[in-house]
Design a protein around this motif. Structure first.
Motif, PDB file in Angstrom:
ATOM      1  N   GLN A  60       0.828  -1.197   0.000  1.00  0.00           N
ATOM      2  CA  GLN A  60       0.000   0.000   0.000  1.00  0.00           C
ATOM      3  C   GLN A  60       0.868   1.255   0.000  1.00  0.00           C
ATOM      4  OE1 GLN A  60      -3.052  -0.910  -1.008  1.00  0.00           O
ATOM      5  NE2 GLN A  60      -3.879   0.576   0.428  1.00  0.00           N
ATOM      6  N   LEU A  61       0.406   2.252  -0.714  1.00  0.00           N
ATOM      7  CA  LEU A  61       1.073   3.542  -0.738  1.00  0.00           C
ATOM      8  C   LEU A  61       0.637   4.336   0.480  1.00  0.00           C
ATOM      9  CD1 LEU A  61       2.772   5.642  -2.288  1.00  0.00           C
ATOM     10  CD2 LEU A  61       0.664   6.344  -3.407  1.00  0.00           C
ATOM     11  N   ASP A  62       1.611   4.880   1.202  1.00  0.00           N
ATOM     12  CA  ASP A  62       1.293   5.694   2.371  1.00  0.00           C
ATOM     13  C   ASP A  62       0.864   7.073   1.893  1.00  0.00           C
ATOM     14  OD1 ASP A  62       0.986   6.724   4.867  1.00  0.00           O
ATOM     15  OD2 ASP A  62       3.129   6.849   5.315  1.00  0.00           O
ATOM     16  N   THR A  63      -0.439   7.292   1.811  1.00  0.00           N
ATOM     17  CA  THR A  63      -0.954   8.557   1.270  1.00  0.00           C
ATOM     18  C   THR A  63      -0.902   9.691   2.278  1.00  0.00           C
ATOM     19  OG1 THR A  63      -3.196   7.891   1.857  1.00  0.00           O
ATOM     20  CG2 THR A  63      -2.456   7.434  -0.400  1.00  0.00           C
ATOM     21  N   SER A  64      -0.554   9.407   3.534  1.00  0.00           N
ATOM     22  CA  SER A  64      -0.472  10.486   4.514  1.00  0.00           C
ATOM     23  C   SER A  64       0.675  11.440   4.188  1.00  0.00           C
ATOM     24  CB  SER A  64      -0.297   9.912   5.922  1.00  0.00           C
ATOM     25  OG  SER A  64       0.951   9.227   6.010  1.00  0.00           O
ATOM     26  N   LEU A  65       1.670  10.956   3.482  1.00  0.00           N
ATOM     27  CA  LEU A  65       2.786  11.818   3.087  1.00  0.00           C
ATOM     28  C   LEU A  65       2.408  12.754   1.946  1.00  0.00           C
ATOM     29  CD1 LEU A  65       5.602   9.120   3.068  1.00  0.00           C
ATOM     30  CD2 LEU A  65       5.139  10.792   4.850  1.00  0.00           C
ATOM     31  N   LEU A  66       1.353  12.399   1.217  1.00  0.00           N
ATOM     32  CA  LEU A  66       0.974  13.153   0.029  1.00  0.00           C
ATOM     33  C   LEU A  66      -0.323  13.926   0.219  1.00  0.00           C
ATOM     34  CD1 LEU A  66       1.692  10.296  -2.515  1.00  0.00           C
ATOM     35  CD2 LEU A  66       3.218  12.138  -1.850  1.00  0.00           C
ATOM     36  N   VAL A  67      -0.655  14.288   1.444  1.00  0.00           N
ATOM     37  CA  VAL A  67      -1.945  14.906   1.726  1.00  0.00           C
ATOM     38  C   VAL A  67      -2.092  16.246   1.009  1.00  0.00           C
ATOM     39  CG1 VAL A  67      -3.335  15.952   3.545  1.00  0.00           C
ATOM     40  CG2 VAL A  67      -2.264  13.743   3.902  1.00  0.00           C
ATOM     41  N   LYS A  68      -1.092  17.097   1.085  1.00  0.00           N
ATOM     42  CA  LYS A  68      -1.212  18.436   0.494  1.00  0.00           C
ATOM     43  C   LYS A  68      -0.452  18.554  -0.814  1.00  0.00           C
ATOM     44  CE  LYS A  68      -1.848  20.643   4.929  1.00  0.00           C
ATOM     45  NZ  LYS A  68      -1.371  21.663   5.836  1.00  0.00           N
ATOM     46  N   LEU A  69      -0.211  17.465  -1.471  1.00  0.00           N
ATOM     47  CA  LEU A  69       0.545  17.494  -2.724  1.00  0.00           C
ATOM     48  C   LEU A  69      -0.335  17.996  -3.862  1.00  0.00           C
ATOM     49  CD1 LEU A  69       3.308  16.715  -3.991  1.00  0.00           C
ATOM     50  CD2 LEU A  69       2.243  14.575  -4.630  1.00  0.00           C
ATOM     51  N   VAL A  70       0.218  18.910  -4.639  1.00  0.00           N
ATOM     52  CA  VAL A  70      -0.480  19.448  -5.809  1.00  0.00           C
ATOM     53  C   VAL A  70       0.333  19.059  -7.036  1.00  0.00           C
ATOM     54  CG1 VAL A  70      -1.253  21.540  -6.979  1.00  0.00           C
ATOM     55  CG2 VAL A  70      -1.345  21.405  -4.493  1.00  0.00           C
ATOM     56  N   VAL A  71      -0.340  18.482  -8.013  1.00  0.00           N
ATOM     57  CA  VAL A  71       0.315  18.089  -9.256  1.00  0.00           C
ATOM     58  C   VAL A  71      -0.222  18.970 -10.373  1.00  0.00           C
ATOM     59  CG1 VAL A  71       0.740  16.221 -10.883  1.00  0.00           C
ATOM     60  CG2 VAL A  71       0.568  15.716  -8.446  1.00  0.00           C
ATOM     61  N   GLY A  72       0.672  19.771 -10.946  1.00  0.00           N
ATOM     62  CA  GLY A  72       0.290  20.609 -12.067  1.00  0.00           C
ATOM     63  C   GLY A  72       0.806  19.998 -13.352  1.00  0.00           C
ATOM     64  N   TYR A  73       0.077  20.198 -14.436  1.00  0.00           N
ATOM     65  CA  TYR A  73       0.518  19.610 -15.705  1.00  0.00           C
ATOM     66  C   TYR A  73       0.250  20.568 -16.859  1.00  0.00           C
ATOM     67  CZ  TYR A  73      -4.397  18.387 -16.401  1.00  0.00           C
ATOM     68  OH  TYR A  73      -5.755  18.437 -16.554  1.00  0.00           O
ATOM     69  N   SER A 111       5.127  26.676  -9.380  1.00  0.00           N
ATOM     70  CA  SER A 111       6.074  25.915  -8.549  1.00  0.00           C
ATOM     71  C   SER A 111       6.834  26.836  -7.600  1.00  0.00           C
ATOM     72  CB  SER A 111       7.038  25.129  -9.424  1.00  0.00           C
ATOM     73  OG  SER A 111       7.968  25.986 -10.039  1.00  0.00           O
ATOM     74  N   PHE A 112       7.008  28.109  -7.976  1.00  0.00           N
ATOM     75  CA  PHE A 112       7.674  29.059  -7.078  1.00  0.00           C
ATOM     76  C   PHE A 112       6.735  29.501  -5.945  1.00  0.00           C
ATOM     77  CE2 PHE A 112      10.456  30.023 -10.838  1.00  0.00           C
ATOM     78  CZ  PHE A 112      11.590  29.436 -10.282  1.00  0.00           C
ATOM     79  N   LEU A 113       5.437  29.526  -6.210  1.00  0.00           N
ATOM     80  CA  LEU A 113       4.483  29.924  -5.181  1.00  0.00           C
ATOM     81  C   LEU A 113       4.262  28.821  -4.148  1.00  0.00           C
ATOM     82  CD1 LEU A 113       1.819  31.719  -7.405  1.00  0.00           C
ATOM     83  CD2 LEU A 113       3.560  32.774  -5.943  1.00  0.00           C
ATOM     84  N   LYS A 114       4.314  27.552  -4.586  1.00  0.00           N
ATOM     85  CA  LYS A 114       4.088  26.417  -3.684  1.00  0.00           C
ATOM     86  C   LYS A 114       5.270  25.451  -3.784  1.00  0.00           C
ATOM     87  CE  LYS A 114      -0.362  26.554  -5.812  1.00  0.00           C
ATOM     88  NZ  LYS A 114      -1.336  25.845  -6.571  1.00  0.00           N
TER      89      LYS A 114
END
Length: 147
Positions: A60-73, A111-114
């Motif tokens: 299982q992937l530990d999603t607690s580490l990625l709670v506030k992750l934002v992926v821009g594309y 990416s500079f803002l966050k």
């Protein structure tokens, strides 16, 4: 006319080569020496071929580490949207925050803002992409060539 001039020029070149044997030998041996050197160097650093990695369950992937992750594309194409939708909802229960940008410049500004919680994905075509973090770049390919 032409045949006689060509024959005279060929004879003149043969005479020059016979009279300057040292430079004639160098003209033949230097390329052979460099060819030998290239072969020797390629044997010292052979191409490496990496084998396939077997399919294994990574758990299982530990999603607690990625709670506030934002992926821009970018670019915002239908293919990119579909890929990012699959990444966000198939791999994470709560979904992942994805943002689309019209250009790489907008992605860099975001990416500079966050800086700590932002990962950028730049789709080069339908089969390749680059991951962009705040201060680095990660390529998405397997290198099979030698140094």
């Amino acid at each position: 006319g032409v045949w006689r001039q060509t024959r005279a020029l060929l004879f003149k070149n043969c005479l020059i080569k016979c009279r300057t044997k040292k430079s004639s030998v160098q003209e033949v041996l230097f390329p052979l020496f460099f060819l030998f050197w290239l072969i020797l160097m390629s044997m010292m650093h052979p191409h490496r071929k990496y084998d396939e990695v077997a399919n294994t369950d990574l758990g299982q992937l530990d999603t607690s580490l990625l709670v506030k992750l934002v992926v821009g594309y970018t670019p915002a194409t239908p293919t990119a949207r579909e890929i990012m939708k699959k990444v966000a909802f198939d791999n994470f229960e709560d979904g992942l925050i994805t943002e689309e940008y019209l250009s790489e410049e907008e992605l860099q500004e975001a990416s500079f803002l966050k800086p700590s919680s932002f990962v950028g994905v730049v789709f080069k075509d339908s089969m390749s992409y680059q991951l962009r973090f705040h201060d680095s770049l990660a390529m998405s390919s397997i290198y099979m060539e030698s140094r």
